[in-house]
Scaffold this motif. Structure first.
Motif, PDB file in Angstrom:
ATOM      1  N   ALA A 192       0.838  -1.211   0.000  1.00 56.12           N
ATOM      2  CA  ALA A 192       0.000   0.000   0.000  1.00 56.12           C
ATOM      3  C   ALA A 192       0.869   1.257   0.000  1.00 56.12           C
ATOM      4  CB  ALA A 192      -0.927  -0.009   1.215  1.00 56.12           C
ATOM      5  N   LEU A 193       1.922   1.241   0.819  1.00 56.17           N
ATOM      6  CA  LEU A 193       2.792   2.421   0.881  1.00 56.17           C
ATOM      7  C   LEU A 193       3.464   2.676  -0.462  1.00 56.17           C
ATOM      8  CD1 LEU A 193       4.376   2.001   4.422  1.00 56.17           C
ATOM      9  CD2 LEU A 193       2.984   3.934   3.618  1.00 56.17           C
ATOM     10  N   GLU A 194       3.908   1.606  -1.088  1.00 56.82           N
ATOM     11  CA  GLU A 194       4.588   1.805  -2.360  1.00 56.82           C
ATOM     12  C   GLU A 194       3.606   2.346  -3.414  1.00 56.82           C
ATOM     13  OE1 GLU A 194       7.230  -1.431  -3.757  1.00 56.82           O
ATOM     14  OE2 GLU A 194       8.786   0.024  -3.284  1.00 56.82           O
ATOM     15  N   LYS A 195       2.368   1.832  -3.369  1.00 57.43           N
ATOM     16  CA  LYS A 195       1.369   2.366  -4.307  1.00 57.43           C
ATOM     17  C   LYS A 195       1.066   3.832  -4.014  1.00 57.43           C
ATOM     18  CE  LYS A 195      -1.643  -0.545  -6.531  1.00 57.43           C
ATOM     19  NZ  LYS A 195      -2.843  -1.392  -6.687  1.00 57.43           N
ATOM     20  N   ALA A 196       1.208   4.182  -2.729  1.00 54.19           N
ATOM     21  CA  ALA A 196       0.946   5.574  -2.325  1.00 54.19           C
ATOM     22  C   ALA A 196       2.160   6.474  -2.529  1.00 54.19           C
ATOM     23  CB  ALA A 196       0.518   5.611  -0.859  1.00 54.19           C
ATOM     24  N   GLY A 197       3.261   5.902  -3.046  1.00 49.86           N
ATOM     25  CA  GLY A 197       4.406   6.733  -3.378  1.00 49.86           C
ATOM     26  C   GLY A 197       5.563   6.673  -2.405  1.00 49.86           C
ATOM     27  N   VAL A 198       5.517   5.743  -1.418  1.00 54.14           N
ATOM     28  CA  VAL A 198       6.640   5.602  -0.481  1.00 54.14           C
ATOM     29  C   VAL A 198       7.420   4.349  -0.861  1.00 54.14           C
ATOM     30  CG1 VAL A 198       7.330   5.392   1.940  1.00 54.14           C
ATOM     31  CG2 VAL A 198       5.219   6.618   1.348  1.00 54.14           C
ATOM     32  N   ARG A 199       8.677   4.502  -1.176  1.00 56.49           N
ATOM     33  CA  ARG A 199       9.485   3.332  -1.543  1.00 56.49           C
ATOM     34  C   ARG A 199       9.568   2.364  -0.359  1.00 56.49           C
ATOM     35  NH1 ARG A 199      14.509   4.609  -5.200  1.00 56.49           N
ATOM     36  NH2 ARG A 199      15.344   2.983  -3.834  1.00 56.49           N
ATOM     37  N   ALA A 200       9.569   1.066  -0.669  1.00 57.54           N
ATOM     38  CA  ALA A 200       9.574   0.070   0.402  1.00 57.54           C
ATOM     39  C   ALA A 200      10.839   0.160   1.256  1.00 57.54           C
ATOM     40  CB  ALA A 200       9.447  -1.335  -0.195  1.00 57.54           C
ATOM     41  N   ASP A 201      11.991   0.481   0.638  1.00 56.10           N
ATOM     42  CA  ASP A 201      13.215   0.563   1.450  1.00 56.10           C
ATOM     43  C   ASP A 201      13.152   1.751   2.408  1.00 56.10           C
ATOM     44  OD1 ASP A 201      13.361   2.242  -0.777  1.00 56.10           O
ATOM     45  OD2 ASP A 201      15.540   2.111  -0.946  1.00 56.10           O
ATOM     46  N   VAL A 202      12.527   2.840   1.955  1.00 53.96           N
ATOM     47  CA  VAL A 202      12.356   4.012   2.826  1.00 53.96           C
ATOM     48  C   VAL A 202      11.371   3.667   3.954  1.00 53.96           C
ATOM     49  CG1 VAL A 202      11.486   6.392   2.917  1.00 53.96           C
ATOM     50  CG2 VAL A 202      12.895   5.636   0.972  1.00 53.96           C
ATOM     51  N   ALA A 203      10.289   2.998   3.587  1.00 58.22           N
ATOM     52  CA  ALA A 203       9.293   2.614   4.602  1.00 58.22           C
ATOM     53  C   ALA A 203       9.929   1.702   5.651  1.00 58.22           C
ATOM     54  CB  ALA A 203       8.120   1.906   3.925  1.00 58.22           C
ATOM     55  N   LEU A 204      10.752   0.758   5.195  1.00 64.26           N
ATOM     56  CA  LEU A 204      11.370  -0.176   6.147  1.00 64.26           C
ATOM     57  C   LEU A 204      12.370   0.524   7.054  1.00 64.26           C
ATOM     58  CD1 LEU A 204      11.804  -3.343   3.916  1.00 64.26           C
ATOM     59  CD2 LEU A 204      10.446  -3.175   6.010  1.00 64.26           C
ATOM     60  N   GLU A 205      13.074   1.523   6.509  1.00 61.90           N
ATOM     61  CA  GLU A 205      14.024   2.269   7.345  1.00 61.90           C
ATOM     62  C   GLU A 205      13.281   2.893   8.536  1.00 61.90           C
ATOM     63  OE1 GLU A 205      16.158   5.334   5.228  1.00 61.90           O
ATOM     64  OE2 GLU A 205      16.991   6.118   7.103  1.00 61.90           O
ATOM     65  N   LEU A 220      13.458 -10.341   7.093  1.00 57.76           N
ATOM     66  CA  LEU A 220      12.936 -11.057   5.918  1.00 57.76           C
ATOM     67  C   LEU A 220      12.719 -10.125   4.727  1.00 57.76           C
ATOM     68  CD1 LEU A 220      10.432 -13.505   7.683  1.00 57.76           C
ATOM     69  CD2 LEU A 220      12.831 -13.877   7.073  1.00 57.76           C
ATOM     70  N   PHE A 221      12.115  -8.964   4.973  1.00 58.53           N
ATOM     71  CA  PHE A 221      11.856  -8.065   3.842  1.00 58.53           C
ATOM     72  C   PHE A 221      13.150  -7.498   3.245  1.00 58.53           C
ATOM     73  CE2 PHE A 221       7.580  -8.686   5.125  1.00 58.53           C
ATOM     74  CZ  PHE A 221       6.846  -8.519   3.966  1.00 58.53           C
ATOM     75  N   PRO A 222      14.061  -6.950   4.078  1.00 59.76           N
ATOM     76  CA  PRO A 222      15.293  -6.428   3.475  1.00 59.76           C
ATOM     77  C   PRO A 222      16.122  -7.505   2.766  1.00 59.76           C
ATOM     78  CG  PRO A 222      15.062  -5.644   5.736  1.00 59.76           C
ATOM     79  CD  PRO A 222      13.983  -6.648   5.523  1.00 59.76           C
ATOM     80  N   GLU A 223      16.229  -8.695   3.383  1.00 57.48           N
ATOM     81  CA  GLU A 223      17.173  -9.687   2.850  1.00 57.48           C
ATOM     82  C   GLU A 223      16.584 -10.563   1.760  1.00 57.48           C
ATOM     83  OE1 GLU A 223      18.450 -11.898   6.290  1.00 57.48           O
ATOM     84  OE2 GLU A 223      19.236 -10.083   7.252  1.00 57.48           O
ATOM     85  N   ARG A 224      15.260 -10.711   1.767  1.00 61.84           N
ATOM     86  CA  ARG A 224      14.687 -11.719   0.871  1.00 61.84           C
ATOM     87  C   ARG A 224      13.675 -11.168  -0.121  1.00 61.84           C
ATOM     88  NH1 ARG A 224      13.940 -17.234   4.158  1.00 61.84           N
ATOM     89  NH2 ARG A 224      15.732 -17.120   5.534  1.00 61.84           N
ATOM     90  N   VAL A 225      12.933 -10.103   0.282  1.00 63.21           N
ATOM     91  CA  VAL A 225      11.882  -9.581  -0.597  1.00 63.21           C
ATOM     92  C   VAL A 225      12.442  -8.470  -1.477  1.00 63.21           C
ATOM     93  CG1 VAL A 225       9.590  -8.535  -0.716  1.00 63.21           C
ATOM     94  CG2 VAL A 225      10.093 -10.222   1.071  1.00 63.21           C
ATOM     95  N   LEU A 226      13.075  -7.476  -0.869  1.00 58.82           N
ATOM     96  CA  LEU A 226      13.619  -6.367  -1.676  1.00 58.82           C
ATOM     97  C   LEU A 226      14.696  -6.875  -2.641  1.00 58.82           C
ATOM     98  CD1 LEU A 226      13.820  -3.238   0.655  1.00 58.82           C
ATOM     99  CD2 LEU A 226      11.872  -4.253  -0.533  1.00 58.82           C
ATOM    100  N   THR A 227      15.428  -7.904  -2.222  1.00 58.99           N
ATOM    101  CA  THR A 227      16.455  -8.471  -3.101  1.00 58.99           C
ATOM    102  C   THR A 227      15.866  -9.455  -4.113  1.00 58.99           C
ATOM    103  OG1 THR A 227      16.748 -10.296  -1.575  1.00 58.99           O
ATOM    104  CG2 THR A 227      18.200  -8.392  -1.255  1.00 58.99           C
ATOM    105  N   ARG A 228      14.609  -9.839  -3.927  1.00 55.15           N
ATOM    106  CA  ARG A 228      13.931 -10.890  -4.717  1.00 55.15           C
ATOM    107  C   ARG A 228      14.699 -12.214  -4.639  1.00 55.15           C
ATOM    108  NH1 ARG A 228       9.399  -8.769  -4.375  1.00 55.15           N
ATOM    109  NH2 ARG A 228       8.503 -10.083  -5.994  1.00 55.15           N
ATOM    110  N   ALA A 229      15.421 -12.446  -3.534  1.00 53.61           N
ATOM    111  CA  ALA A 229      16.219 -13.669  -3.416  1.00 53.61           C
ATOM    112  C   ALA A 229      15.341 -14.879  -3.073  1.00 53.61           C
ATOM    113  CB  ALA A 229      17.292 -13.482  -2.351  1.00 53.61           C
TER     114      ALA A 229
END
Ligand code: NDP
Length: 309
Positions: A192-205, A220-229
């Motif tokens: 939802a945040l990304e659709k609203a214009g907030v990057r996921a890495d910024v939101a996670l910070e 999990l999100f920084p290491e596995r989702v944002l990296t698409r690993a």
């Protein structure tokens, strides 16, 4: 030290068993797919048994780590089963993330033969198992736990007695229900945040410095989702099973648990959609698909959505 057998060389069983492969424990391993046991033996020098009965012969401690409690129950009977050879006075330590009712049934069956049972599910994941730094939550007799504690300490740094048989299973199921809840909820929020214009890495910070953080958001999100690993360390099928056990527990003890029921239903759907081999973190893909937004794929929208005004 007692002589030990380990049954179930899966994603977490293998790194756990590696810590037991020392001459003082005279480790014997058994795995349903024999080639995995052979590879483990070639790497560690452990001995391979052809059947559970052969693995249990003359052992003081047998450790199992299978998907569900019924798989463990299925190893007990028959000429190749554990009970054919496991001596009275031995302890079966089941590190499966199991269910309390089946564990209690197994404990009763073993008690009729003078064999003790502990449910001893673990947390800390494959990385924790590799480091020998798991948490082990133990249900059953406290004195029996003290007898096997030196063995469990080979792969566990926090070994906690939870109560009677089945209480380790119950605690593990609730812990993983909270993992499922955080994973799914964080995915919804980030999409939802990304659709609203907030990057996921910024939101996670921000979230990871704030009160919404969790293991999912921090690791999990920084290491596995944002990296698409999306490495496969813990199958979604197993998380689905754990959250279903937690929801069953709530029903059994009469605690209304609409949120855990909902989480169980969502993870069941994700498991059905993604199949048996998907990792648990891949449940996020289902949220992304429903949202029409890849998390970390950046905003399709240049600015936050306008309100009614
Ligand atoms: P895997 O699916 O990677 O491995 C399962 C193991 O059980 C394999 O050795 C498999 O044998 C064996 N097995 C499956 N079904 C049977 C059966 N009917 N009879 C005999 N053996 C069987 O699972 P994990 O190692 O990931 O998980 C094991 C347990 O630990 C589960 O309860 C899980 O919830 C729990 N757990 C897992 C964690 C993780 O990060 N992976 C973390 C914490 C707990 P085969 O090689 O023949 O397929």
């Amino acid at each position: 030290m007692p002589r030990v057998a380990f049954l179930g060389l899966g994603a977490i069983g293998t790194p756990m068993a590696r810590h037991l492969a020392h001459p003082d424990l005279d480790l014997v391993v058994w795995n349903r797919t024999a080639s995995r046991a052979a590879a483990f033996a070639a790497e560690t020098g452990a001995r391979v048994a052809a059947t559970p009965a052969e693995a249990a012969r003359g052992r003081e401690v047998v450790i199992t780590c299978l998907p569900v409690s019924r798989d463990v129950e299925g190893l007990l009977e028959g000429p190749d089963g554990l009970l054919a050879t496991l001596p009275a006075g031995a302890v079966l330590v089941d590190c499966t993330s199991g269910d309390a009712a089946t564990s209690r049934r197994i404990a009763e069956r073993l008690a009729s033969r003078g064999i003790a049972f502990l449910d001893a599910p673990v947390s800390g994941g494959v990385a924790g198992a590799e480091k020998g730094a798991l948490t082990v939550m133990v249900g059953g007799d406290a004195d029996t736990l003290e007898r096997v504690r030196p063995v469990l300490a080979r792969f566990g740094t926090r070994i906690v007695h939870c109560g009677g048989v089945g209480t380790g299973d119950a605690l593990k199921a609730v812990n993983n229900a909270l993992l499922g809840l955080a994973l799914w909820g964080t995915a919804e929020g980030l999409a939802a945040l990304e659709k609203a214009g907030v990057r996921a890495d910024v939101a996670l910070e921000v979230i990871n410095a704030s009160s919404g953080r969790s293991n999912a958001s921090m690791n999990l999100f920084p290491e596995r989702v944002l990296t698409r690993a999306f490495p496969r360390t813990f199958r979604l099928a197993l998380l689905d099973k754990d959250v279903a056990i937690a929801a069953d527990l709530c029903r059994e003890v009469g605690v209304p648990a609409p949120l855990l029921e909902l989480t169980a239903g969502l993870l069941r759907e994700a498991h059905a959609a993604l199949g048996e081999e998907a990792d648990h973190v891949e449940a996020v893909r289902v949220v992304e698909q429903r949202a029409g937004q890849v998390i970390g794929g950046h905003a399709p929208q240049a600015s936050a959505p306008r309100g009614a005004a």
